[in-house]
Enzyme design. Structure first.
Site, PDB file in Angstrom:
ATOM      1  N   SER A 238       5.563  16.255  -4.133  1.00 41.80           N
ATOM      2  CA  SER A 238       6.094  16.628  -2.831  1.00 41.80           C
ATOM      3  C   SER A 238       7.547  17.055  -2.960  1.00 41.80           C
ATOM      4  O   SER A 238       8.335  16.401  -3.652  1.00 41.80           O
ATOM      5  CB  SER A 238       5.986  15.436  -1.869  1.00 41.80           C
ATOM      6  N   LYS A 239       7.911  18.139  -2.281  1.00 38.15           N
ATOM      7  CA  LYS A 239       9.303  18.585  -2.283  1.00 38.15           C
ATOM      8  C   LYS A 239      10.221  17.537  -1.671  1.00 38.15           C
ATOM      9  O   LYS A 239      11.389  17.443  -2.031  1.00 38.15           O
ATOM     10  CB  LYS A 239       9.434  19.895  -1.508  1.00 38.15           C
ATOM     11  N   ARG A 240       9.708  16.752  -0.744  1.00 37.12           N
ATOM     12  CA  ARG A 240      10.533  15.742  -0.073  1.00 37.12           C
ATOM     13  C   ARG A 240      10.731  14.505  -0.924  1.00 37.12           C
ATOM     14  O   ARG A 240      11.716  13.805  -0.771  1.00 37.12           O
ATOM     15  CB  ARG A 240       9.891  15.350   1.269  1.00 37.12           C
TER      16      ARG A 240
END
Length: 474
Positions: A238-240
Site C-alpha cells: 500500500s502506498k499509505r
C-alpha cells in the site's frame, strides 16, 4: 488476434511509480522483446483532478531507469488515453445501437430502495426495457447476457464467472464521461493490443471487459494476471503503509540492474536458478527465459532485506571506476574524489546501497573524527587501550612515509599486540576509534594508508591525550 504481439503497460499519472507496476512493466517488456513484439506505453490520463505532468514524466523516467527505453525499437509511446475520448463515445453509441447497452436514470438511492423492496442485492436491470435515451443524470449500462463467461488466462488457466452475479455495469457516467471499463477496452482495441498482462487485482474486471470486447465485434486479447506484491504481513503493498515508490529506492542507492533482477524474481523463478544456487542473472538471460506459464499463482513477498542483498551483490560486481562513478551523486560536493577512489575498493564489500558510502568513509574527509560515544566507552576505557595505543603510536612513528602501506601497518600492530596477548580484532580497536571515531568501518590498515602518515599519527595522539587526561570525546 494474429500478427506481431502487442503488449501494453497502462499506468495512471497520479503519484510515484509503484514497484508493483515496475514488475508488471518488466514482464511485458521481456515478452515484447523475446517475441519480436511491441511494448506500448499508454498513460491513462483522464482523471484530470489527480493527474500531474510531473507524474507522467516520472513514469517515463522510471521505466528508462529499469531499462525500458523509448529509444528501443520494441517501444511505442507514450500514448495518452485522453486522445481517444471520441473513440470511447463512439463505442458507447455502437453498443446502444446494437442493443448491448441501455440508459438508466435510477439514482443510487433509487437502486437501494428498490433492492430493499424486492430483497435483491444491488441493481437488477430495472431500466433494461424502459427505452430511455440520453439525458442529464442518465448513465449508460451494459446489458449482461445470461450464461457463463470464461476468461482464458495464461497464468491461471480457465477462470469461469457466472454472469448471473454480474449486474449490468455502467459504461458512461451521468455526465456522459466513460468509466475505466469502457475506456480501457476501447484503448486496447484502437491500439491493436493482443496481450494484456497485468496484476491479479484486475481479474474481477476481466469478464466485464471481455463482454465489451465481444459486443464491439472484437476477439478479446490474451489475458494474463500475475500475482500482486505483498508486505511481510502478507498484505497487499500500500502506498499509505509501505515503501513502494521506485523513485525512493533509486534515491537510496539501489542499482537499476539489482532492482530489475529482484523484481523479476517476484512471482517467477529463472529456470536453472536452483541448480546454479543463485538468483542473480543478467537481464538478457531473464528476458529470453521468461514465460507466463511459469509465473506462480501465490502473492509475491516484496522483501526489502532481500532487495538489499541483491543490491550488495551487484555493487560487488562493479569495477572500481564504476563504483566511484555510481557513488558520486551521494558524495558531498567538497569531498576529494581522488581520495574516495583510493578507499572505494576497500568499502565495496560493506555496501548494501550506494547511499551507504558517505557514512562509511566520512572520517577521511573531516578535520577530526566525530567520536561515537558508545564506541569510545566500549573500547577506550578497557585497561589495555591506553598503553596499547601509546605503544602503537611509538611503533607507527618509526614507519617511514615510503613504508606507510597497509601490509606494513598491519605487521607493525601485530608486533605490538603480542605484548598484550590480544587478537588482532581487539588490538586494532583503540587505533580504529582514535582514527575514525567508531568501531566499524573499512579495513583499518587500508584506511590508515589512504589517510596518510601524518594525519593518522596526529589523530592517534589526540585520542591518546584525551584518554590520559580523562577528557571525554567531543
Amino acid at each position: 488476434m494474429s500478427g506481431t504481439p502487442r503488449y501494453r503497460f497502462a499506468p495512471s499519472p497520479t503519484g510515484f511509480f509503484h514497484v508493483g507496476g515496475a514488475r508488471t512493466a518488466l514482464f511485458n517488456w521481456a515478452l515484447a522483446r523475446s517475441t519480436g513484439g511491441t511494448f506500448v506505453l499508454r498513460i491513462e490520463d483522464t482523471d484530470e483532478a489527480r493527474n500531474q505532468p510531473e507524474w507522467t514524466q516520472g513514469i517515463i523516467d522510471s521505466l528508462a531507469w529499469i531499462g525500458i527505453s523509448a529509444d528501443d525499437p520494441h517501444f511505442e509511446g507514450p500514448l495518452f488515453q485522453s486522445a481517444y475520448a471520441d473513440a470511447h463515445l463512439a463505442a458507447a453509441q455502437r453498443l446502444v445501437e446494437s442493443g448491448h447497452a441501455y440508459f438508466c436514470d435510477m439514482t443510487p438511492d433509487d437502486i437501494r430502495a428498490r433492492a430493499e423492496e424486492e430483497d435483491v442485492a444491488g441493481y437488477a436491470g430495472w431500466s433494461r426495457d424502459r427505452g430511455l435515451g440520453p439525458g442529464p443524470g442518465h448513465v449508460l449500462r451494459f446489458r449482461v447476457p445470461d450464461g457463463v463467461t470464461v476468461v482464458r488466462d495464461q497464468v491461471r488457466g480457465d477462470v469461469e464467472f457466472d454472469n448471473a452475479v454480474i449486474e449490468d455495469f455502467v459504461l458512461l457516467r451521468g455526465n456522459g464521461t466513460p468509466v475505466f471499463m469502457l475506456a480501457n477496452v476501447v484503448d486496447d482495441a484502437e491500439m491493436g493490443i493482443t496481450d494484456v498482462v497485468r496484476a491479479e487485482e484486475h481479474l474481477p474486471n476481466t469478464p466485464k471487459q471481455q463482454m465489451i470486447w465481444e459486443a464491439l465485434g472484437h476477439a478479446a486479447p490474451v489475458w494474463a494476471h500475475v500475482p500482486v506484491l505483498v508486505n511481510e504481513q502478507r498484505k497487499k503493498l500500500s502506498k499509505r503503509r509501505d515503501k513502494v515508490a521506485l523513485e525512493q529506492y533509486r534515491e537510496e542507492g539501489i542499482l537499476a540492474d539489482a532492482m530489475v533482477n529482484y523484481l523479476m524474481t517476484l512471482g517467477w523463478t529463472m529456470p536453472g536458478a536452483e541448480e546454479a544456487a543463485t538468483e542473480i542473472f543478467p537481464w538478457s538471460d531473464m528476458e529470453s527465459a521468461f514465460r507466463l506459464e511459469d509465473v506462480n499463482l501465490s502473492p509475491a513477498f516484496f522483501d526489502i532485506k532481500k532487495l538489499l542483498s541483491f543490491n550488495g551483490e551487484y555493487i560487488r560486481q562493479l569495477s572500481v571506476d564504476e563504483l566511484v562513478a555510481a557513488c558520486d551523486p551521494w558524495l558531498p560536493g567538497e569531498w576529494d574524489r581522488t581520495r574516495f577512489a583510493e578507499i572505494a575498493p576497500h568499502i565495496q564489500q560493506r555496501l548494501n546501497t550506494l547511499a551507504d558510502a558517505p557514512g562509511v568513509v566520512d572520517f577521511l574527509f573531516l578535520p577530526d573524527p566525530e567520536f561515537d560515544e558508545a564506541s569510545w566507552d566500549k573500547t577506550m576505557t578497557t585497561e589495555y587501550a591506553e598503553p596499547l595505543l601509546a605503544d602503537a603510536i611509538t611503533a607507527y612513528d618509526g614507519v617511514s612515509e615510503g613504508d606507510w602501506q597497509h601490509e606494513h601497518l598491519k605487521a607493525t600492530l601485530e608486533d605490538v599486540m603480542v605484548r598484550y596477548d590480544l587478537k588482532l580484532g581487539k588490538a586494532q580497536a583503540p587505533v580504529r576509534v582514535a582514527v575514525t571515531g567508531r568501531t566499524v568501518g573499512p579495513p583499518l590498515f587500508e584506511a590508515l594508508e589512504v589517510m596518510g602518515r601524518e594525519e593518522s599519527l596526529r589523530r592517534m595522539r589526540v585520542a591518546h591525550s584525551r584518554m590520559a587526561t580523562g577528557e571525554p570525546p567531543g
